[in-house]
Design a protein around this motif. Structure first.
Motif, PDB file in Angstrom:
ATOM      1  N   CYS A  56       5.733  -3.576  15.654  1.00  0.00           N
ATOM      2  CA  CYS A  56       4.977  -4.594  16.390  1.00  0.00           C
ATOM      3  C   CYS A  56       5.459  -4.744  17.826  1.00  0.00           C
ATOM      4  CB  CYS A  56       5.029  -5.934  15.661  1.00  0.00           C
ATOM      5  SG  CYS A  56       6.694  -6.588  15.462  1.00  0.00           S
ATOM      6  N   ASP A  57       6.710  -4.365  18.117  1.00  0.00           N
ATOM      7  CA  ASP A  57       7.246  -4.453  19.474  1.00  0.00           C
ATOM      8  C   ASP A  57       6.876  -3.248  20.336  1.00  0.00           C
ATOM      9  OD1 ASP A  57       8.596  -6.823  18.793  1.00  0.00           O
ATOM     10  OD2 ASP A  57      10.355  -5.706  18.089  1.00  0.00           O
ATOM     11  N   LEU A  58       6.295  -2.232  19.739  1.00  0.00           N
ATOM     12  CA  LEU A  58       6.063  -0.976  20.449  1.00  0.00           C
ATOM     13  C   LEU A  58       4.614  -0.744  20.849  1.00  0.00           C
ATOM     14  CD1 LEU A  58       8.397   1.177  18.184  1.00  0.00           C
ATOM     15  CD2 LEU A  58       8.887   0.357  20.496  1.00  0.00           C
ATOM     16  N   THR A  59       3.687  -1.440  20.239  1.00  0.00           N
ATOM     17  CA  THR A  59       2.276  -1.168  20.527  1.00  0.00           C
ATOM     18  C   THR A  59       1.875  -1.581  21.938  1.00  0.00           C
ATOM     19  OG1 THR A  59       1.663  -3.241  19.453  1.00  0.00           O
ATOM     20  CG2 THR A  59       1.519  -1.258  18.124  1.00  0.00           C
ATOM     21  N   GLN A  66      -1.922  -0.037  16.836  1.00  0.00           N
ATOM     22  CA  GLN A  66      -0.856  -0.052  15.835  1.00  0.00           C
ATOM     23  C   GLN A  66      -0.917   1.175  14.931  1.00  0.00           C
ATOM     24  OE1 GLN A  66      -1.195  -0.795  12.265  1.00  0.00           O
ATOM     25  NE2 GLN A  66       0.987  -0.340  12.077  1.00  0.00           N
ATOM     26  N   PRO A  67      -2.096   1.593  14.435  1.00  0.00           N
ATOM     27  CA  PRO A  67      -2.123   2.803  13.604  1.00  0.00           C
ATOM     28  C   PRO A  67      -1.645   4.058  14.345  1.00  0.00           C
ATOM     29  CG  PRO A  67      -4.138   1.544  13.292  1.00  0.00           C
ATOM     30  CD  PRO A  67      -3.406   0.921  14.452  1.00  0.00           C
ATOM     31  N   THR A  68      -1.962   4.164  15.622  1.00  0.00           N
ATOM     32  CA  THR A  68      -1.525   5.328  16.400  1.00  0.00           C
ATOM     33  C   THR A  68      -0.010   5.316  16.586  1.00  0.00           C
ATOM     34  OG1 THR A  68      -3.649   5.430  17.539  1.00  0.00           O
ATOM     35  CG2 THR A  68      -1.793   6.555  18.602  1.00  0.00           C
ATOM     36  N   VAL A  69       0.548   4.157  16.915  1.00  0.00           N
ATOM     37  CA  VAL A  69       1.998   4.038  17.066  1.00  0.00           C
ATOM     38  C   VAL A  69       2.675   4.351  15.737  1.00  0.00           C
ATOM     39  CG1 VAL A  69       3.893   2.431  17.538  1.00  0.00           C
ATOM     40  CG2 VAL A  69       1.883   2.459  19.018  1.00  0.00           C
ATOM     41  N   SER A  70       2.140   3.819  14.643  1.00  0.00           N
ATOM     42  CA  SER A  70       2.717   4.084  13.318  1.00  0.00           C
ATOM     43  C   SER A  70       2.703   5.571  12.997  1.00  0.00           C
ATOM     44  CB  SER A  70       1.963   3.306  12.239  1.00  0.00           C
ATOM     45  OG  SER A  70       2.211   1.927  12.379  1.00  0.00           O
ATOM     46  N   HIS A  71       1.628   6.246  13.361  1.00  0.00           N
ATOM     47  CA  HIS A  71       1.543   7.696  13.133  1.00  0.00           C
ATOM     48  C   HIS A  71       2.659   8.426  13.889  1.00  0.00           C
ATOM     49  CE1 HIS A  71       0.158  11.821  12.965  1.00  0.00           C
ATOM     50  NE2 HIS A  71       0.185  11.836  14.281  1.00  0.00           N
ATOM     51  N   HIS A  72       2.826   8.102  15.170  1.00  0.00           N
ATOM     52  CA  HIS A  72       3.860   8.771  15.966  1.00  0.00           C
ATOM     53  C   HIS A  72       5.253   8.468  15.423  1.00  0.00           C
ATOM     54  CE1 HIS A  72       1.280  10.546  18.934  1.00  0.00           C
ATOM     55  NE2 HIS A  72       0.752   9.378  19.278  1.00  0.00           N
ATOM     56  N   LEU A  73       5.489   7.232  15.000  1.00  0.00           N
ATOM     57  CA  LEU A  73       6.784   6.874  14.415  1.00  0.00           C
ATOM     58  C   LEU A  73       7.034   7.654  13.129  1.00  0.00           C
ATOM     59  CD1 LEU A  73       6.668   3.036  15.036  1.00  0.00           C
ATOM     60  CD2 LEU A  73       8.258   4.659  16.109  1.00  0.00           C
ATOM     61  N   LYS A  74       5.993   7.827  12.332  1.00  0.00           N
ATOM     62  CA  LYS A  74       6.125   8.586  11.083  1.00  0.00           C
ATOM     63  C   LYS A  74       6.491  10.043  11.376  1.00  0.00           C
ATOM     64  CE  LYS A  74       3.544  10.148   7.060  1.00  0.00           C
ATOM     65  NZ  LYS A  74       2.235  10.247   6.417  1.00  0.00           N
ATOM     66  N   ASN A  83      15.611   6.844  12.157  1.00  0.00           N
ATOM     67  CA  ASN A  83      15.893   6.217  10.868  1.00  0.00           C
ATOM     68  C   ASN A  83      15.030   4.973  10.814  1.00  0.00           C
ATOM     69  OD1 ASN A  83      17.885   8.083  10.177  1.00  0.00           O
ATOM     70  ND2 ASN A  83      19.490   6.878  11.147  1.00  0.00           N
ATOM     71  N   ARG A  84      14.681   4.536   9.614  1.00  0.00           N
ATOM     72  CA  ARG A  84      13.875   3.325   9.505  1.00  0.00           C
ATOM     73  C   ARG A  84      14.393   2.448   8.389  1.00  0.00           C
ATOM     74  NH1 ARG A  84       8.251   6.034   7.351  1.00  0.00           N
ATOM     75  NH2 ARG A  84       8.993   6.528   5.265  1.00  0.00           N
ATOM     76  N   GLU A  85      14.118   1.163   8.546  1.00  0.00           N
ATOM     77  CA  GLU A  85      14.537   0.184   7.556  1.00  0.00           C
ATOM     78  C   GLU A  85      13.432  -0.855   7.415  1.00  0.00           C
ATOM     79  OE1 GLU A  85      17.854  -3.336   7.043  1.00  0.00           O
ATOM     80  OE2 GLU A  85      18.228  -1.746   8.486  1.00  0.00           O
ATOM     81  N   ARG A  86      13.035  -1.062   6.190  1.00  0.00           N
ATOM     82  CA  ARG A  86      11.995  -2.059   5.910  1.00  0.00           C
ATOM     83  C   ARG A  86      12.660  -3.416   5.735  1.00  0.00           C
ATOM     84  NH1 ARG A  86       6.523  -1.933   5.936  1.00  0.00           N
ATOM     85  NH2 ARG A  86       5.621  -3.283   4.385  1.00  0.00           N
ATOM     86  N   ARG A  87      12.152  -4.420   6.457  1.00  0.00           N
ATOM     87  CA  ARG A  87      12.629  -5.794   6.346  1.00  0.00           C
ATOM     88  C   ARG A  87      11.416  -6.685   6.162  1.00  0.00           C
ATOM     89  NH1 ARG A  87      16.309  -5.681  11.698  1.00  0.00           N
ATOM     90  NH2 ARG A  87      17.488  -3.812  11.156  1.00  0.00           N
ATOM     91  N   GLY A  88      11.202  -7.103   4.929  1.00  0.00           N
ATOM     92  CA  GLY A  88       9.997  -7.881   4.641  1.00  0.00           C
ATOM     93  C   GLY A  88       8.769  -7.034   4.890  1.00  0.00           C
ATOM     94  N   ARG A  89       7.894  -7.518   5.741  1.00  0.00           N
ATOM     95  CA  ARG A  89       6.659  -6.788   6.051  1.00  0.00           C
ATOM     96  C   ARG A  89       6.806  -5.861   7.252  1.00  0.00           C
ATOM     97  NH1 ARG A  89       1.627 -10.657   5.848  1.00  0.00           N
ATOM     98  NH2 ARG A  89       0.806  -9.255   4.271  1.00  0.00           N
ATOM     99  N   GLN A  90       7.942  -5.909   7.919  1.00  0.00           N
ATOM    100  CA  GLN A  90       8.145  -5.123   9.135  1.00  0.00           C
ATOM    101  C   GLN A  90       9.044  -3.919   8.874  1.00  0.00           C
ATOM    102  OE1 GLN A  90       6.478  -5.785  11.816  1.00  0.00           O
ATOM    103  NE2 GLN A  90       5.700  -7.766  11.133  1.00  0.00           N
ATOM    104  N   THR A  91       8.817  -2.882   9.650  1.00  0.00           N
ATOM    105  CA  THR A  91       9.671  -1.701   9.604  1.00  0.00           C
ATOM    106  C   THR A  91      10.350  -1.561  10.959  1.00  0.00           C
ATOM    107  OG1 THR A  91       8.154  -0.639   8.057  1.00  0.00           O
ATOM    108  CG2 THR A  91       9.740   0.784   9.161  1.00  0.00           C
ATOM    109  N   TYR A  92      11.666  -1.393  10.929  1.00  0.00           N
ATOM    110  CA  TYR A  92      12.460  -1.240  12.145  1.00  0.00           C
ATOM    111  C   TYR A  92      12.946   0.200  12.252  1.00  0.00           C
ATOM    112  CZ  TYR A  92      12.418  -6.253  12.756  1.00  0.00           C
ATOM    113  OH  TYR A  92      12.004  -7.546  12.965  1.00  0.00           O
TER     114      TYR A  92
END
Length: 112
Positions: A56-59, A66-74, A83-92
């Motif tokens: 959410c901080d990167l879009t 958001q879907p495009t940013v999520s794709h690039h992060l993936k 590296n990623r870490e899920r915290r509640g509904r957010q991924t860091y």
């Protein structure tokens, strides 16, 4: 990409011919970071005070959906750059240790 970037181990490109598999792995890693949005994401994440950022901080800074940013992060995550870490509904996301130094060393071992 067949080998995660953190596991790449190859001779510097300019030291001589790379074996075919090492060349293919390095080329795949370079393709991942050859996208302007992905390069910007790496810089944005690295520049955060804690060295991590939520999707959410990167879009907004990228001006992408958001879907495009999520794709690039993936893509960056699957290649081993993040590296990623899920915290509640957010991924860091954080830069994976040594993931960028592998590319630097492959291109110019004196840079490390």
């Amino acid at each position: 990409m067949s080998t995660p970037v953190s596991e790449l181990c190859c001779s510097p490109v300019l030291a001589g011919p790379l074996p075919p598999e090492a060349a293919a792995d390095l080329a795949a890693a370079l393709k991942v970071v050859a996208d302007p949005a992905r390069l910007r994401l790496l810089g944005l994440i690295r520049s955060q005070p804690e060295g991590e950022a939520c999707t959410c901080d990167l879009t907004e800074p990228l001006g992408l959906s958001q879907p495009t940013v999520s794709h690039h992060l993936k893509v960056l995550y699957e290649a081993g750059f993040l590296n990623r870490e899920r915290r509640g509904r957010q991924t860091y996301y954080r830069i994976a240790p040594n993931s960028l130094s592998v590319l630097c060393q492959a291109l110019d071992p004196s840079a490390i």
